[in-house]
Design a protein around this motif. Structure first.
Motif, PDB file in Angstrom:
ATOM      1  N   UNK A   3      66.578   3.158  48.350  1.00  0.00           N
ATOM      2  CA  UNK A   3      67.530   4.092  47.745  1.00  0.00           C
ATOM      3  C   UNK A   3      66.906   4.680  46.482  1.00  0.00           C
ATOM      4  N   UNK A   4      67.146   5.961  46.183  1.00  0.00           N
ATOM      5  CA  UNK A   4      66.538   6.555  44.987  1.00  0.00           C
ATOM      6  C   UNK A   4      66.835   5.771  43.717  1.00  0.00           C
ATOM      7  N   UNK A   5      68.069   5.270  43.602  1.00  0.00           N
ATOM      8  CA  UNK A   5      68.406   4.491  42.409  1.00  0.00           C
ATOM      9  C   UNK A   5      67.611   3.190  42.352  1.00  0.00           C
ATOM     10  N   UNK A   6      67.402   2.563  43.517  1.00  0.00           N
ATOM     11  CA  UNK A   6      66.629   1.316  43.555  1.00  0.00           C
ATOM     12  C   UNK A   6      65.187   1.559  43.139  1.00  0.00           C
ATOM     13  N   UNK A   7      64.577   2.624  43.647  1.00  0.00           N
ATOM     14  CA  UNK A   7      63.203   2.936  43.274  1.00  0.00           C
ATOM     15  C   UNK A   7      63.113   3.268  41.788  1.00  0.00           C
ATOM     16  N   UNK A   8      64.101   3.977  41.265  1.00  0.00           N
ATOM     17  CA  UNK A   8      64.105   4.289  39.836  1.00  0.00           C
ATOM     18  C   UNK A   8      64.208   3.013  39.000  1.00  0.00           C
ATOM     19  N   UNK A   9      65.049   2.075  39.429  1.00  0.00           N
ATOM     20  CA  UNK A   9      65.149   0.803  38.714  1.00  0.00           C
ATOM     21  C   UNK A   9      63.809   0.074  38.708  1.00  0.00           C
ATOM     22  N   UNK A  10      63.166   0.009  39.870  1.00  0.00           N
ATOM     23  CA  UNK A  10      61.884  -0.682  39.983  1.00  0.00           C
ATOM     24  C   UNK A  10      60.829  -0.026  39.113  1.00  0.00           C
ATOM     25  N   UNK A  11      60.715   1.290  39.211  1.00  0.00           N
ATOM     26  CA  UNK A  11      59.661   1.992  38.493  1.00  0.00           C
ATOM     27  C   UNK A  11      59.833   1.850  36.979  1.00  0.00           C
ATOM     28  N   UNK A  12      61.034   2.103  36.472  1.00  0.00           N
ATOM     29  CA  UNK A  12      61.230   2.036  35.024  1.00  0.00           C
ATOM     30  C   UNK A  12      61.109   0.604  34.511  1.00  0.00           C
ATOM     31  N   UNK A  13      61.565  -0.362  35.285  1.00  0.00           N
ATOM     32  CA  UNK A  13      61.439  -1.758  34.862  1.00  0.00           C
ATOM     33  C   UNK A  13      59.977  -2.177  34.802  1.00  0.00           C
ATOM     34  N   UNK A  14      59.202  -1.874  35.842  1.00  0.00           N
ATOM     35  CA  UNK A  14      57.802  -2.277  35.881  1.00  0.00           C
ATOM     36  C   UNK A  14      56.947  -1.447  34.922  1.00  0.00           C
ATOM     37  N   UNK A  15      57.256  -0.153  34.796  1.00  0.00           N
ATOM     38  CA  UNK A  15      56.439   0.719  33.951  1.00  0.00           C
ATOM     39  C   UNK A  15      56.546   0.370  32.475  1.00  0.00           C
ATOM     40  N   UNK A  16      57.628  -0.273  32.066  1.00  0.00           N
ATOM     41  CA  UNK A  16      57.808  -0.633  30.659  1.00  0.00           C
ATOM     42  C   UNK A  16      57.604  -2.127  30.433  1.00  0.00           C
ATOM     43  N   UNK A  17      56.767  -2.734  31.280  1.00  0.00           N
ATOM     44  CA  UNK A  17      56.474  -4.164  31.170  1.00  0.00           C
ATOM     45  C   UNK A  17      54.965  -4.367  31.174  1.00  0.00           C
ATOM     46  N   UNK A  18      54.556  -5.617  31.142  1.00  0.00           N
ATOM     47  CA  UNK A  18      53.128  -5.932  31.200  1.00  0.00           C
ATOM     48  C   UNK A  18      52.546  -5.683  32.584  1.00  0.00           C
ATOM     49  N   UNK A  19      53.376  -5.335  33.536  1.00  0.00           N
ATOM     50  CA  UNK A  19      52.898  -5.006  34.873  1.00  0.00           C
ATOM     51  C   UNK A  19      52.567  -3.535  35.018  1.00  0.00           C
ATOM     52  N   UNK A  20      52.663  -2.754  33.942  1.00  0.00           N
ATOM     53  CA  UNK A  20      52.427  -1.318  34.023  1.00  0.00           C
ATOM     54  C   UNK A  20      50.950  -1.026  34.260  1.00  0.00           C
ATOM     55  N   UNK A  21      50.692   0.147  34.818  1.00  0.00           N
ATOM     56  CA  UNK A  21      49.318   0.591  35.024  1.00  0.00           C
ATOM     57  C   UNK A  21      48.690   0.958  33.684  1.00  0.00           C
ATOM     58  N   UNK A  22      47.363   0.916  33.633  1.00  0.00           N
ATOM     59  CA  UNK A  22      46.666   1.220  32.390  1.00  0.00           C
ATOM     60  C   UNK A  22      46.942   2.637  31.917  1.00  0.00           C
ATOM     61  N   UNK A  23      47.123   3.572  32.835  1.00  0.00           N
ATOM     62  CA  UNK A  23      47.371   4.964  32.463  1.00  0.00           C
ATOM     63  C   UNK A  23      48.861   5.267  32.345  1.00  0.00           C
TER      64      UNK A  23
END
Length: 210
Positions: free
Chosen positions: A146-166
């Motif tokens: 679901x778009x909301x689920x993907x948004x939750x995953x992306x924003x949660x991971x992107x603002x954590x230590x699991x984020x990509x270097x770029x």
């Protein structure tokens, strides 16, 4: 007050009403509709109410949906439950965050209006051979969520230590499709139901010579 004075007052009131009607102004006591009322959901959790921190626990921040927007929620996650991961990766943090997103909101979170669209079972692992560094593979295709689920995953991971270097987070699915680099843009947080912005994934480089 005399009978004559009362009569004059009634005549004056009737004349004023006729005057307003003639000018196109209709007297009313009904308040004017100023549009839909703003959401009454507080979208904030007050008080402690959460589980007690354990020696293996880690304070984390995840994104849940409240009032049709992504709102950050602080929790405590266990990072020892997931299996061991390759050294130098953020996989333990990523797995803990994905597990938290799949949990039903607590009573305090529900009362504040929070909900999650990330449904179990959903697992996350490191990228396969040929994937760019920092890639994670989900057990389901990101586009199938679901778009909301993907948004939750992306924003949660992107603002954590699991984020990509770029910045952002590089996600792929179980199939042979190339992973994509997803960004948590401000519009993603304000409109999580819309498609997420992505950046092109560079092709894998040539294999290293022995």
């Amino acid at each position: 007050m005399t009978r004559r004075t009362t009569r004059r007052a009634l005549l004056g009131t009737a004349a004023l009403a006729l005057l307003l009607t003639g000018c196109g102004i209709r007297p009313t006591q009904v308040p004017v509709d100023g549009g839909p009322a703003p959401s009454r959901l507080p979208c904030a959790v007050n008080g402690e109410g959460g589980p007690q921190a354990q020696p293996s626990s880690l304070p984390v921040r995840i994104y849940l949906v409240c009032a049709s927007q992504l709102v950050a929620v602080d929790r405590t996650a266990d990072t020892e439950a997931p299996p061991k991961s390759p050294p130098g990766t953020g996989l333990p943090v990523a797995r803990a965050l994905v597990a938290e997103l799949q949990k039903e909101p607590t009573q305090a979170e529900r009362e504040a209006g929070f909900q999650t669209y990330v449904r179990s079972p959903l697992t996350i692992s490191v990228g396969r051979a040929g994937d760019p560094d920092g890639t994670y593979r989900l057990s389901r295709q990101p586009e199938a969520l679901a778009p909301e689920a993907l948004a939750q995953l992306v924003c949660t991971l992107a603002e954590s230590r699991a984020a990509a270097d770029e910045g952002g987070v590089r996600l792929g699915g179980p199939g042979g499709y190339a992973p994509a680099l997803y960004d948590c843009a401000p519009t993603t947080k304000s409109h999580p139901q819309t498609p997420l912005p992505t950046r092109a994934t560079p092709p894998p480089g040539p294999p290293a010579t022995p």
